[in-house]
Design an enzyme around this catalytic site. Structure first.
Site, PDB file in Angstrom:
ATOM      1  N   SER A   9      40.039  21.917  62.898  1.00  0.00           N
ATOM      2  CA  SER A   9      39.007  22.359  61.959  1.00  0.00           C
ATOM      3  C   SER A   9      39.580  22.345  60.548  1.00  0.00           C
ATOM      4  O   SER A   9      40.575  23.023  60.251  1.00  0.00           O
ATOM      5  CB  SER A   9      38.562  23.776  62.305  1.00  0.00           C
ATOM      6  OG  SER A   9      37.925  24.343  61.176  1.00  0.00           O
ATOM      7  N   HIS A  34      36.831  18.325  62.915  1.00  0.00           N
ATOM      8  CA  HIS A  34      35.789  19.351  62.968  1.00  0.00           C
ATOM      9  C   HIS A  34      35.517  19.848  61.549  1.00  0.00           C
ATOM     10  O   HIS A  34      36.429  20.292  60.850  1.00  0.00           O
ATOM     11  CB  HIS A  34      36.254  20.492  63.880  1.00  0.00           C
ATOM     12  CG  HIS A  34      35.219  21.530  64.141  1.00  0.00           C
ATOM     13  ND1 HIS A  34      34.205  21.358  65.063  1.00  0.00           N
ATOM     14  CD2 HIS A  34      35.020  22.754  63.595  1.00  0.00           C
ATOM     15  CE1 HIS A  34      33.448  22.441  65.090  1.00  0.00           C
ATOM     16  NE2 HIS A  34      33.914  23.303  64.189  1.00  0.00           N
ATOM     17  N   ASP A  36      33.353  22.305  59.217  1.00  0.00           N
ATOM     18  CA  ASP A  36      32.569  23.547  59.254  1.00  0.00           C
ATOM     19  C   ASP A  36      31.754  23.727  57.982  1.00  0.00           C
ATOM     20  O   ASP A  36      32.320  23.869  56.895  1.00  0.00           O
ATOM     21  CB  ASP A  36      33.509  24.747  59.429  1.00  0.00           C
ATOM     22  CG  ASP A  36      34.069  24.840  60.829  1.00  0.00           C
ATOM     23  OD1 ASP A  36      33.271  24.869  61.782  1.00  0.00           O
ATOM     24  OD2 ASP A  36      35.310  24.875  60.968  1.00  0.00           O
ATOM     25  N   MET A  38      29.211  26.106  56.000  1.00  0.00           N
ATOM     26  CA  MET A  38      28.728  27.500  55.934  1.00  0.00           C
ATOM     27  C   MET A  38      27.962  27.710  54.635  1.00  0.00           C
ATOM     28  O   MET A  38      28.369  27.201  53.587  1.00  0.00           O
ATOM     29  CB  MET A  38      29.919  28.457  55.993  1.00  0.00           C
ATOM     30  CG  MET A  38      30.815  28.241  57.200  1.00  0.00           C
ATOM     31  SD  MET A  38      32.083  29.508  57.287  1.00  0.00           S
ATOM     32  CE  MET A  38      33.061  28.906  58.661  1.00  0.00           C
ATOM     33  N   HIS A  67      29.764  20.904  62.210  1.00  0.00           N
ATOM     34  CA  HIS A  67      29.288  22.169  62.770  1.00  0.00           C
ATOM     35  C   HIS A  67      28.520  22.887  61.670  1.00  0.00           C
ATOM     36  O   HIS A  67      29.110  23.421  60.734  1.00  0.00           O
ATOM     37  CB  HIS A  67      30.511  22.976  63.241  1.00  0.00           C
ATOM     38  CG  HIS A  67      30.193  24.353  63.715  1.00  0.00           C
ATOM     39  ND1 HIS A  67      31.170  25.294  63.969  1.00  0.00           N
ATOM     40  CD2 HIS A  67      29.008  24.959  63.989  1.00  0.00           C
ATOM     41  CE1 HIS A  67      30.605  26.424  64.377  1.00  0.00           C
ATOM     42  NE2 HIS A  67      29.294  26.248  64.377  1.00  0.00           N
ATOM     43  N   MET A  69      26.642  25.786  60.145  1.00  0.00           N
ATOM     44  CA  MET A  69      26.353  27.225  60.188  1.00  0.00           C
ATOM     45  C   MET A  69      25.481  27.505  58.965  1.00  0.00           C
ATOM     46  O   MET A  69      25.924  28.118  57.984  1.00  0.00           O
ATOM     47  CB  MET A  69      27.662  28.020  60.156  1.00  0.00           C
ATOM     48  CG  MET A  69      28.429  27.930  61.464  1.00  0.00           C
ATOM     49  SD  MET A  69      30.181  28.332  61.312  1.00  0.00           S
ATOM     50  CE  MET A  69      30.822  26.727  60.835  1.00  0.00           C
ATOM     51  N   MET A 138      30.944  29.218  70.921  1.00  0.00           N
ATOM     52  CA  MET A 138      31.776  29.970  69.977  1.00  0.00           C
ATOM     53  C   MET A 138      32.553  31.046  70.734  1.00  0.00           C
ATOM     54  O   MET A 138      31.978  31.815  71.514  1.00  0.00           O
ATOM     55  CB  MET A 138      30.902  30.650  68.913  1.00  0.00           C
ATOM     56  CG  MET A 138      30.151  29.723  67.974  1.00  0.00           C
ATOM     57  SD  MET A 138      31.188  28.550  67.076  1.00  0.00           S
ATOM     58  CE  MET A 138      32.235  29.662  66.124  1.00  0.00           C
ATOM     59  N   ASP A 176      35.142  26.792  70.251  1.00  0.00           N
ATOM     60  CA  ASP A 176      35.518  26.933  68.837  1.00  0.00           C
ATOM     61  C   ASP A 176      35.782  28.395  68.501  1.00  0.00           C
ATOM     62  O   ASP A 176      34.884  29.227  68.620  1.00  0.00           O
ATOM     63  CB  ASP A 176      34.339  26.390  67.984  1.00  0.00           C
ATOM     64  CG  ASP A 176      34.629  26.397  66.498  1.00  0.00           C
ATOM     65  OD1 ASP A 176      35.766  26.693  66.097  1.00  0.00           O
ATOM     66  OD2 ASP A 176      33.688  26.075  65.734  1.00  0.00           O
TER      67      ASP A 176
HETATM   68  C1  DX5 Z   1      34.451  29.541  62.598  1.00  0.00           C
HETATM   69  C2  DX5 Z   1      34.541  28.032  62.610  1.00  0.00           C
HETATM   70  C3  DX5 Z   1      35.727  27.515  63.298  1.00  0.00           C
HETATM   71  C4  DX5 Z   1      37.035  27.930  62.684  1.00  0.00           C
HETATM   72  C5  DX5 Z   1      38.091  27.901  63.737  1.00  0.00           C
HETATM   73  O1  DX5 Z   1      33.184  29.933  62.191  1.00  0.00           O
HETATM   74  O2  DX5 Z   1      33.402  27.476  63.237  1.00  0.00           O
HETATM   75  O3  DX5 Z   1      35.668  26.102  63.453  1.00  0.00           O
HETATM   76  O4  DX5 Z   1      37.445  27.113  61.640  1.00  0.00           O
HETATM   77  O5  DX5 Z   1      39.265  28.393  63.203  1.00  0.00           O
HETATM   78  P1  DX5 Z   1      40.362  29.050  64.133  1.00  0.00           P
HETATM   79  O6  DX5 Z   1      40.802  28.007  65.095  1.00  0.00           O
HETATM   80  O7  DX5 Z   1      41.428  29.455  63.178  1.00  0.00           O
HETATM   81  O8  DX5 Z   1      39.703  30.219  64.830  1.00  0.00           O
HETATM   82 ZN    ZN Z   2      33.410  25.315  63.787  1.00  0.00          ZN
END
Ligand code: DX5
Ligand code: ZN
Length: 233
Positions: A9, A34, A36, A38, A67, A69, A138, A176
């Protein structure tokens, strides 16, 4: 079950050197990137959008696993498809019409995934599993890297694995949040085939060692489950 994939990620990467970081984790063995997204609305944090996805695309010789969010989701889907996403996953709580959002993703030739939070029940999969390329479970609440793995994710992984196997399609099962060298074996033993890891890959800087260890632990966990299943067959 399909192969075993490690998906670093980028949330834990050095954002000032994102292109180099992408190249480095791919050289270190990453199977996916990956990514992310947000929005400070669906989750409290704020990260990156399609422009950054487009910027890393030339460096990404493996698929980009987006991903989302964010809420709402639909307007961003064509933008990420055009920015080079290979997979787009979203949270069902963030879409008014889950089936429509899945169709929208697939209409762009992108693989579609549904993301289940730790407390989201599995019945959201009831009428859509056949339309999915990926289920993303998750194992932390979404929003931040570096959180602790929530153990109740393990029986949930097993339950989703049973559903996917019963369905008979090649649907990836990705996990994840808080995945590391200490739990990768149990995550894979429970049935995950794709492991996201942010801090476990990027902290410490030895990306190849970290990815190799995660893969070895996961393969060992999977082998244990297979041995157990064949002794009970
Ligand atoms: C959290 C993200 C993850 C995060 C994982 O909301 O979706 O992808 O980056 O990070 P680690 O592996 O450090 O938990
Ligand atoms: Zn993620």
């Amino acid at each position: 079950m399909s192969g075993l994939r490690i998906a670093p990620s980028l949330l834990s990467a050095d954002f000032a050197r994102l292109g180099e970081e992408v190249t480095a984790v791919i050289e270190a063995g990453a199977d996916l990137i990956h990514f992310d997204v947000m929005d400070n609305h669906y989750v409290p944090n704020l990260t990156v959008g399609p422009l950054v996805c487009q910027a890393i695309k030339p460096h990404a010789t493996v698929p980009i696993d987006v991903h989302l969010m964010v809420k709402p989701v639909d307007a961003l889907i064509p933008m990420f498809a055009n920015a080079g996403a290979s997979i787009i996953s979203f949270h069902p709580e963030a879409s008014e019409h889950i089936d429509r959002t899945l169709q929208l993703i697939r209409s762009h030739g992108v693989k579609a995934g549904l993301v289940l939070n730790p407390a989201t029940p599995l019945n959201v999969l009831d009428h859509v599993l056949e339309q999915l390329d990926l289920v993303l479970l998750m194992s932390v609440n979404p929003g931040f890297g570096g959180q602790r793995f929530i153990e109740s994710a393990l029986p949930k992984i097993e339950a989703v694995r049973r559903r996917i196997d019963a369905c008979g399609r090649d649907i990836w099962l990705e996990v994840d949040g808080g995945v590391n060298a200490d739990n990768a074996d149990r995550v894979a033993a429970a049935g995950a085939d794709t492991l996201v890891a942010g801090s476990a890959v990027f902290t410490g800087g030895r990306y190849a060692d970290s990815i190799r260890t995660l893969r070895e632990r996961a393969l060992a966990g999977r082998a244990q489950t297979l041995a157990h299943e064949s002794s009970h067959a």
